[in-house]
Design a protein around this motif. Structure first.
Motif, PDB file in Angstrom:
ATOM      1  N   LEU A 152     113.047  74.547  59.110  1.00  0.00           N
ATOM      2  CA  LEU A 152     114.494  74.585  59.378  1.00  0.00           C
ATOM      3  C   LEU A 152     114.897  75.896  60.061  1.00  0.00           C
ATOM      4  O   LEU A 152     115.655  75.896  61.041  1.00  0.00           O
ATOM      5  N   GLY A 153     114.373  77.004  59.544  1.00  0.00           N
ATOM      6  CA  GLY A 153     114.741  78.307  60.087  1.00  0.00           C
ATOM      7  C   GLY A 153     114.289  78.474  61.535  1.00  0.00           C
ATOM      8  O   GLY A 153     115.071  78.923  62.389  1.00  0.00           O
ATOM      9  N   LEU A 154     113.053  78.103  61.828  1.00  0.00           N
ATOM     10  CA  LEU A 154     112.541  78.242  63.192  1.00  0.00           C
ATOM     11  C   LEU A 154     113.255  77.295  64.151  1.00  0.00           C
ATOM     12  O   LEU A 154     113.524  77.644  65.302  1.00  0.00           O
ATOM     13  N   SER A 155     113.572  76.091  63.674  1.00  0.00           N
ATOM     14  CA  SER A 155     114.292  75.131  64.514  1.00  0.00           C
ATOM     15  C   SER A 155     115.669  75.663  64.886  1.00  0.00           C
ATOM     16  O   SER A 155     116.099  75.577  66.045  1.00  0.00           O
ATOM     17  N   LEU A 156     116.384  76.228  63.903  1.00  0.00           N
ATOM     18  CA  LEU A 156     117.708  76.788  64.175  1.00  0.00           C
ATOM     19  C   LEU A 156     117.622  77.980  65.127  1.00  0.00           C
ATOM     20  O   LEU A 156     118.464  78.151  66.019  1.00  0.00           O
ATOM     21  N   LEU A 157     116.585  78.805  64.935  1.00  0.00           N
ATOM     22  CA  LEU A 157     116.403  79.973  65.793  1.00  0.00           C
ATOM     23  C   LEU A 157     116.197  79.560  67.250  1.00  0.00           C
ATOM     24  O   LEU A 157     116.834  80.107  68.169  1.00  0.00           O
ATOM     25  N   PHE A 158     115.332  78.580  67.471  1.00  0.00           N
ATOM     26  CA  PHE A 158     115.050  78.140  68.835  1.00  0.00           C
ATOM     27  C   PHE A 158     116.189  77.297  69.398  1.00  0.00           C
ATOM     28  O   PHE A 158     116.362  77.236  70.620  1.00  0.00           O
ATOM     29  N   LEU A 159     116.954  76.639  68.527  1.00  0.00           N
ATOM     30  CA  LEU A 159     118.135  75.915  68.996  1.00  0.00           C
ATOM     31  C   LEU A 159     119.145  76.883  69.603  1.00  0.00           C
ATOM     32  O   LEU A 159     119.718  76.629  70.665  1.00  0.00           O
ATOM     33  N   VAL A 160     119.342  78.014  68.929  1.00  0.00           N
ATOM     34  CA  VAL A 160     120.265  79.035  69.443  1.00  0.00           C
ATOM     35  C   VAL A 160     119.713  79.660  70.720  1.00  0.00           C
ATOM     36  O   VAL A 160     120.452  79.926  71.671  1.00  0.00           O
TER      37      VAL A 160
END
Length: 245
Positions: A204-212
């Motif tokens: 979840l954390g990495l997905s949100l980071l790369f989404l931003v």
């Protein structure tokens, strides 16, 4: 059971039936999602001017929902096979990671392995990778029926949508959210089953980071590469935590 020279041994009918009965309940949430989205796809094809043969054959032979939706515009546009290839690879690149994860599970499945590879979608991967298959149920047949049932749900939904699309006049906007809701349910079930949530939180954390960082249209592939790399590096510590939990 003694083998007969010149004959190929097959599984007893009871083994196949037991695997089907174990797999079918696991696919019921997928049935609801695939039918609604398949109907939407069939209706979309119908509204775009295509006969029901198109969604029927495409859902049977391509079996990649996102690509099939994109294929409507590709079919209506100029002939550009390189663009179609590049777009398909971009959309379904995540299946490379699915395949790596399923290498061990697909061992020993025999003639079913090619179909398991062809029919592996997000939902089938989620079930076959996380399901706790009973000891008395054949693993290969269980995964085969999960894959086959999900395939048939999509195929029948798309075909019916193409056939009856011209008869439906209500607003179907928003039906695609069924798939999002289904993935949320699958994630929550996995969260409740596991005691250690480190890998889920990392994902979840990495997905949100790369989404931003990359935006909604470009974050999936770099996010999955990052998740694969981080989880590979942390594989041993996570395995130890899982054993001690």
């Amino acid at each position: 059971m003694k083998s007969i020279p010149g004959k190929i041994n097959t599984r007893p009918a009871g083994t196949v039936k037991k695997a089907f009965l174990a797999a079918f309940p696991k696919t019921l949430p997928i049935f609801a999602g695939f039918w609604f989205l398949g109907l939407t796809y069939g209706i979309y094809m119908n509204v775009s001017g295509f006969s029901f043969w198109y969604p029927m054959l495409m859902s049977l032979t391509i079996f990649a929902g996102s690509v099939e939706f994109v294929a409507v515009n590709l079919l209506l546009g100029a002939f550009n096979p390189l663009q179609a290839l590049a777009m398909t690879l971009m959309i379904n690149a995540r299946h490379l990671f699915y395949g790596i994860s399923m290498l061990d599970r697909y061992k020993g499945t025999g003639w079913k392995k090619p179909y398991l590879i062809f029919g592996m979608c997000d939902e089938s991967f989620s079930i076959n990778y996380t399901a706790e298959i009973p000891a008395d149920v054949d693993k290969g047949w269980f995964m085969f029926f999960v894959t086959c049932l999900n395939h048939m749900y999509w195929f029948t939904g798309s075909t019916l949508g193409g056939i009856f699309g011209s008869l439906i006049h209500f607003n179907t906007e928003g039906l695609e959210f069924v798939m999002t809701a289904m993935f949320v349910v699958i994630f929550l079930e996995q969260w409740l089953k596991d005691k250690n949530h480190t890998s889920a939180l990392l994902g979840l954390g990495l997905s949100l980071l790369f989404l931003v960082a990359f935006g909604a249209e470009n974050f999936i592939i770099p996010a999955m590469l990052a998740i694969l790399g981080v989880l590979t590096l942390l594989r041993k510590p996570l395995a130890k935590e899982g054993d001690s939990a």
